[in-house]
Design an enzyme around this catalytic site. Structure first.
Site, short mmCIF file in Angstrom:
data_model
loop_
_atom_site.label_atom_id
_atom_site.label_comp_id
_atom_site.label_asym_id
_atom_site.label_seq_id
_atom_site.Cartn_x
_atom_site.Cartn_y
_atom_site.Cartn_z
NE ARG A 23 -4.23 -1.70 1.76
CZ ARG A 23 -5.07 -2.23 2.64
NH1 ARG A 23 -4.85 -2.09 3.93
NH2 ARG A 23 -6.13 -2.88 2.23
N GLY A 42 -9.19 -8.15 0.45
CA GLY A 42 -7.97 -8.66 1.06
C GLY A 42 -7.71 -10.14 0.82
CE LYS A 73 -20.56 -14.10 10.28
NZ LYS A 73 -20.68 -13.17 11.40
N GLY A 79 -14.41 -3.52 -0.47
CA GLY A 79 -15.74 -2.92 -0.35
C GLY A 79 -15.94 -1.81 -1.36
#
Ligand code: AMP
Length: 396
Positions: A35, A354, A198, A377
């Site tokens: 990053r 990730g 999930k 996201g």
């Protein structure tokens, strides 16, 4: 697009939102510098023009106020080495002291600010806090795609204070361009592969994607909630009971829209949640009591491979199984390989999040994917067609 390429930073102090949320070990050593490395071209462009750079980021999830383990000062050594100059540090990201430090910066200087999330105004998108940040620079640059879906002070609100001087950094611009390609006119068939633990975090994504994709391949822990919706037996696999109906309804929606939503037909199951548990492959809707599904099975892999090999565009987020356990990584490895192969055959592939990125890198396939996003996201929300606050704040 308003990018830094066309902006002259000569004599300016650039306030740059970067994503330096890197993993640190117990001795505060950076274990993956990706990053930071990704932000270097943006910083170098500004310095090269004769500007100064003020870097701001969050790191980890501090609860209330400063915490040693989340201090950005741990990044100073590496950053100085990488930029080949001494990087100065401000022990708070706002306030008089920091303003003084910023005011004293000369062309070519770099100042790193302490963790933005040590102030709760950051996540709240507090206007006064954003105003405090804005006093540090003459121009605002956003290069943090991973947080672009959040309306935080440093990612969105602060842009209001730079009406004529706000631009995207190279990293952000690249993400917007590559992801935009999938958003606007994806080569068809367009296939999304969604996995991970999930359904709850992804049900909205799944529904929004139904309006965009031709195929949706489900894997990971979330498959079992779908299998229950179809009346299957899932043993002690991960199931979100309260979402079984929603999963069923989603499958009906897919059918109405002509989207092929595929759910695994076989699974690798285990008698315990550990790598060396007993294991066998069974039909995914007939898992015996006491056993849990930890990966998709070989038949499912073959079915998914067929769809992927014929796809023009592939989007992947979330592992197919508990790939951290070597005995249950086969599904994830196979899907990663298939996506790489399809890319070689001309498909455009986009991977974010990730775990999926870690999986692709672990298997050495990173350079065979069209675009690896720095956002999970943020990437999904962008593809869903949502406006990202961090993008909108610059474009407005
Ligand atoms: P997420 O953060 O939702 O993308 O979930 C990623 C995690 O899902 C990884 O750590 C995987 O180990 C986990 N996962 C994948 N498949 C399963 C499964 N069948 N049962 C439990 N966890 C799973």
């Amino acid at each position: 697009m308003k990018t830094i390429a066309a902006y002259d930073f000569n004599g300016k102090k650039a306030l740059i939102r970067v994503d330096f949320n890197v993993p640190l070990d117990e001795e505060y050593k950076i274990t993956d510098t990706t990053r930071i490395d990704a932000a270097v071209p943006t910083i170098e462009k500004i310095l090269g023009d004769g500007g100064a750079a003020i870097l701001m980021s969050h790191l980890g999830r501090p609860k209330t106020g400063p915490e040693e383990k989340y201090s950005l000062k741990h990044l100073l050594g590496y950053l100085s080495e990488k930029l080949e100059r001494e990087v100065a540090f401000a022990e708070d990201c706002v306030g008089e002291e920091t303003e003084k430090k910023a005011a004293g910066l000369k062309p070519g200087d770099v100042l790193l600010l302490e963790n933005l999330r040590f102030h709760d105004g950051e996540k709240k998108g507090d206007r006064d806090f954003a105003a405090g940040l804005s006093r540090l620079g003459d121009v605002y640059v956003n290069d943090a795609f991973g947080t672009a879906h959040r309306a935080h002070a440093s990612t969105a609100v602060v842009a209001e204070f730079f009406p004529g001087d706000k631009v995207f950094g190279y990293l952000m611009a690249g993400e917007i361009e590559k992801i935009g390609r999938v958003l606007e006119k994806p080569e068809r068939p367009f296939t999304a592969v969604l996995g991970g633990a999930k359904v709850s975090g992804k049900i909205e994504v799944i529904r929004n994607l139904l309006g965009k994709v031709d195929n949706l391949l489900i894997g990971g822990g979330m498959m079992f909630t779908f299998i229950r919706a179809m009346g299957g037996r899932t043993g002690k696999s991960l199931v979100e009971e309260d979402l079984i109906d929603v999963a069923g309804e989603t499958m009906r929606m897919a059918e109405e829209r002509g989207v092929q939503l595929m759910v695994p037909t076989d699974a690798v199951i285990a008698d315990d949640f550990k790598n060396d548990a007993q294991r066998k492959t069974v039909e995914a809707d007939d898992i015996p009591g006491g056993w849990m599904g930890l990966d998709i099975g070989p038949q499912t892999v073959r079915r998914y491979e067929k769809v992927l090999e014929d796809s023009g565009t592939i989007l992947w987020n979330g592992p197919m199984g508990v790939f951290e356990f070597g005995n249950f990584e086969e599904g994830t490895v196979s899907i990663a390989r298939t996506i790489a192969k399809a890319t070689g055959g001309g498909a455009f592939s986009l991977i974010g999040g990730g775990d999926s990125v870690a999986a692709v890198n672990k298997y050495g396939l990173g350079d065979r994917i069209s675009h690896i996003s720095t956002g999970g996201g943020a990437m999904l929300e962008y593809i869903e067609g949502k406006q990202l606050p961090g993008v909108k704040a610059i474009e407005d």
